[in-house]
Design a protein around this motif. Structure first.
Motif, PDB file in Angstrom:
ATOM      1  N   UNK A 270      25.013  -1.842  10.518  1.00  0.00           N
ATOM      2  CA  UNK A 270      26.274  -1.251  10.055  1.00  0.00           C
ATOM      3  C   UNK A 270      27.293  -2.344   9.704  1.00  0.00           C
ATOM      4  N   UNK A 271      27.398  -3.349  10.584  1.00  0.00           N
ATOM      5  CA  UNK A 271      28.343  -4.447  10.334  1.00  0.00           C
ATOM      6  C   UNK A 271      27.962  -5.167   9.035  1.00  0.00           C
ATOM      7  N   UNK A 272      26.651  -5.354   8.841  1.00  0.00           N
ATOM      8  CA  UNK A 272      26.175  -6.055   7.636  1.00  0.00           C
ATOM      9  C   UNK A 272      26.541  -5.283   6.362  1.00  0.00           C
ATOM     10  N   UNK A 273      26.247  -3.963   6.380  1.00  0.00           N
ATOM     11  CA  UNK A 273      26.471  -3.189   5.150  1.00  0.00           C
ATOM     12  C   UNK A 273      27.944  -2.844   4.925  1.00  0.00           C
ATOM     13  N   UNK A 274      28.698  -2.668   6.013  1.00  0.00           N
ATOM     14  CA  UNK A 274      30.075  -2.174   5.859  1.00  0.00           C
ATOM     15  C   UNK A 274      31.140  -3.250   5.944  1.00  0.00           C
ATOM     16  N   UNK A 275      30.797  -4.437   6.414  1.00  0.00           N
ATOM     17  CA  UNK A 275      31.809  -5.486   6.516  1.00  0.00           C
ATOM     18  C   UNK A 275      31.362  -6.777   5.835  1.00  0.00           C
ATOM     19  N   UNK A 276      30.176  -7.261   6.171  1.00  0.00           N
ATOM     20  CA  UNK A 276      29.756  -8.567   5.617  1.00  0.00           C
ATOM     21  C   UNK A 276      29.487  -8.451   4.108  1.00  0.00           C
ATOM     22  N   UNK A 277      28.760  -7.429   3.706  1.00  0.00           N
ATOM     23  CA  UNK A 277      28.477  -7.265   2.267  1.00  0.00           C
ATOM     24  C   UNK A 277      29.755  -7.136   1.427  1.00  0.00           C
ATOM     25  N   UNK A 278      30.739  -6.309   1.851  1.00  0.00           N
ATOM     26  CA  UNK A 278      31.982  -6.256   1.062  1.00  0.00           C
ATOM     27  C   UNK A 278      32.676  -7.613   0.963  1.00  0.00           C
ATOM     28  N   UNK A 279      32.651  -8.410   2.046  1.00  0.00           N
ATOM     29  CA  UNK A 279      33.269  -9.742   2.003  1.00  0.00           C
ATOM     30  C   UNK A 279      32.558 -10.596   0.963  1.00  0.00           C
ATOM     31  N   UNK A 280      31.205 -10.530   0.979  1.00  0.00           N
ATOM     32  CA  UNK A 280      30.430 -11.328   0.018  1.00  0.00           C
ATOM     33  C   UNK A 280      30.697 -10.890  -1.421  1.00  0.00           C
ATOM     34  N   UNK A 281      31.102  -9.615  -1.560  1.00  0.00           N
ATOM     35  CA  UNK A 281      31.397  -9.106  -2.906  1.00  0.00           C
ATOM     36  C   UNK A 281      32.853  -9.335  -3.300  1.00  0.00           C
ATOM     37  N   UNK A 282      33.604 -10.078  -2.459  1.00  0.00           N
ATOM     38  CA  UNK A 282      34.971 -10.438  -2.805  1.00  0.00           C
ATOM     39  C   UNK A 282      36.045  -9.551  -2.222  1.00  0.00           C
ATOM     40  N   UNK A 283      35.665  -8.599  -1.381  1.00  0.00           N
ATOM     41  CA  UNK A 283      36.668  -7.733  -0.760  1.00  0.00           C
ATOM     42  C   UNK A 283      37.081  -8.371   0.571  1.00  0.00           C
ATOM     43  N   UNK A 284      38.059  -9.291   0.513  1.00  0.00           N
ATOM     44  CA  UNK A 284      38.329 -10.165   1.653  1.00  0.00           C
ATOM     45  C   UNK A 284      39.082  -9.500   2.805  1.00  0.00           C
ATOM     46  N   UNK A 285      39.576  -8.288   2.625  1.00  0.00           N
ATOM     47  CA  UNK A 285      40.255  -7.607   3.725  1.00  0.00           C
ATOM     48  C   UNK A 285      39.298  -7.380   4.902  1.00  0.00           C
ATOM     49  N   UNK A 286      38.004  -7.266   4.563  1.00  0.00           N
ATOM     50  CA  UNK A 286      37.014  -7.013   5.621  1.00  0.00           C
ATOM     51  C   UNK A 286      36.743  -8.259   6.478  1.00  0.00           C
ATOM     52  N   UNK A 287      37.321  -9.399   6.076  1.00  0.00           N
ATOM     53  CA  UNK A 287      37.198 -10.613   6.907  1.00  0.00           C
ATOM     54  C   UNK A 287      37.812 -10.345   8.284  1.00  0.00           C
TER      55      UNK A 287
END
Lengths: 280, 225
Positions: free
Chosen positions: B51-68
């Motif tokens: 869940x952490x990978x798909x919902x937080x890490x992947x968005x960060x890798x896609x440039x959505x830095x709020x999930x940092x």
């Protein structure tokens, strides 16, 4: 030592063995005793039956390994019921284990579906999978599904799921069916979906939790409740699909009868012994 | 042998192992408990990591830095594994508890207080409503601990106690029924025709093993009633 003293000092392992026989016997030799349908179960069934075709409903699958035998048969029959009425189903679970058991329920229900009923993954139903965070997770999911889930349980991106194209918050659903098992999570649904969004809801919980949630029915916050294996059996009966739950409900009757007999016997012996100055 | 049948047989074996605790604590019951805890712990960790990978890490890798922020809070939780860094883990816990509490309280007043109070404002036109009103008022009055047990309050208190005892009785009965259902749920799978023979054989093996252990005093006999 008199017979009465022996009975009062009965080794509890003998009671366990008697209970094992009482519970196993009806499973090995099925016996069907007369059964009345409880109003709560009837209300749940009639509510599901009243939802118009084409509606989209939300289902929380909260049954795990321990509680699936009780609620699973009822959930499976309800899935058959709703899909047969061309109602679209969106599942989610707030537990890791329960998300996997929800897949089992869906698979078993699809196997029971009458031929000709549409049941395509992503079109007629979708399982959004595990939503962590307990009540906070439910609140976030209810307000903005895409903020919580980027893909469904099977890894399909949410943007590629046709059923989810117009769905993003709790108010997009016509009804909520909360199969909470023993999660104790029914109040999450009432507090985060029913109260803020006005979505009508029915629930399912294990037998021991029924008294905790009946006040929500009396107050109109929940329409009905399916309580344990008996509730599932009643749903099966109302659907005309007798199955596993009905057999289990009969075994519960036998166990209950033995338990009641032991409670009465224990109390009678206790009072007799006390009258004779034995028991304290 | 297909995997489904193998699963049923394995399930039957661990169920017998778990239930063997009823005749006393023994190595088999301990083994099944630890097996369950290990498998469930691993499963929960893997699911949550996914869940952490798909919902937080992947968005960060896609440039959505709020999930940092979410990823940092998530990593901070693990600081409790080292005692010197334990204090760091209190921050994500505080955020989780604070958010959860705020969200729960937001609608609790409506869902758990006003809704329930409204449900007891009923017309006195049938016995059910009368029981509901008298039960609610007297049971609530039972918990007034500052009042003296004299005068009319004494009877209100006693009536409230009767209602509470009736409620406890119902809850106890329902709990017993729930325990039956748990056992029955397992028995249904353990006594399936294709599994029953394995179940009986395992029961016999476990009984012989435990009997031998108790007889040779290698396993302590359960001393409770």
């Amino acid at each position: 030592m008199s017979l009465m003293d022996k009975m009062l000092a009965l080794d509890q392992r003998i009671i366990f063995a008697l209970m094992f026989i009482a519970l196993a016997f009806p499973i090995l030799s099925p016996v069907i005793l007369p059964m009345n349908i409880q109003q709560y179960s009837r209300d749940s069934f009639e509510f599901a039956d009243s939802i118009p075709s084409g509606s989209v409903v939300l289902i929380e699958g909260g049954l795990g390994a321990a509680t699936y035998p009780q609620g699973g048969p009822g959930l499976e029959v309800q899935i058959v019921h709703l899909l047969s009425k061309d109602i679209k189903l969106v599942f989610f679970s707030i537990g890791t284990e329960t998300a996997a058991w929800t897949v089992t329920a869906i698979d078993n229900a699809l196997a029971k579906l009458p031929s000709g009923v549409a049941a395509e993954n992503g079109v007629n139903w979708v399982h959004m999978g595990y939503v962590p965070g307990g009540e906070s997770g439910v609140a976030a999911f209810a307000n903005d599904i895409r903020s919580v889930k980027t893909e469904d349980h099977f890894g399909t991106p949410i943007g590629q799921i046709p059923l989810m194209s117009d769905i993003n918050k709790a108010s997009d659903f016509a009804a909520l069916f909360w199969w909470g098992g023993s999660e104790g999570s029914i109040p999450f649904g009432i507090r985060q979906i029913v109260t803020p969004f006005g979505v009508p809801m029915t629930g399912m919980c294990t037998t021991n939790e029924v008294p905790n949630y009946t006040p929500y029915i009396n107050s109109g916050q929940m329409i009905g409740i399916i309580g344990g294996v008996r509730g599932s059996a009643e749903y099966e009966y109302l659907m005309g699909m007798p199955g596993l739950a009905l057999g289990q409900a009969m075994a519960t009757n036998f166990g209950g009868l033995l338990w009641a007999l032991l409670v009465v016997l224990g109390n009678v012996l206790y009072f007799v012994a006390r009258r004779e100055g034995g028991a304290k | 042998m297909d995997s489904f049948l193998l699963g049923l047989i394995a399930g039957s074996f661990v169920s017998i192992g778990a239930y063997s605790v009823l005749i006393g604590d023994n190595p088999l019951s301990k083994f099944t408990e630890n097996l369950y805890m290990g498998i469930l712990g691993g499963f929960i960790f893997a699911t949550n990591w996914n869940y952490v990978r798909t919902s937080a890490i992947n968005p960060v890798l896609q440039g959505n830095y709020i999930f940092v922020v979410a990823v940092i809070l998530c990593v901070m939780l693990f600081s409790r594994l080292k005692i010197e860094w334990l204090w760091l883990s209190r921050y994500p816990v505080a955020v989780t508890v604070g958010a959860g509490l705020g969200l729960a309280i937001r609608t609790s007043v409506m869902a758990d207080f006003l809704g329930q109070i409204n449900a007891t404002v009923l017309p006195l036109n049938n016995i059910n409503n009368l029981v509901m009103i008298v039960g609610t008022v007297t049971a609530a009055a039972y918990f007034i601990f500052t009042a003296q047990m004299e005068g009319p309050y004494k009877y209100v208190n006693q009536t409230g106690r009767i209602f509470l005892l009736a409620a406890f009785g119902v809850t106890y009965g329902q709990t017993v029924s729930f325990r039956f259902e748990l056992v029955i749920g397992r028995l249904v799978d353990m006594l399936r025709p294709e599994v029953a023979l394995y179940t009986y054989a395992m029961l016999l093996l476990v009984a012989l093993g435990l009997g031998y252990g108790y007889y040779t005093k290698k396993i302590k006999w359960y001393s409770g009633r």
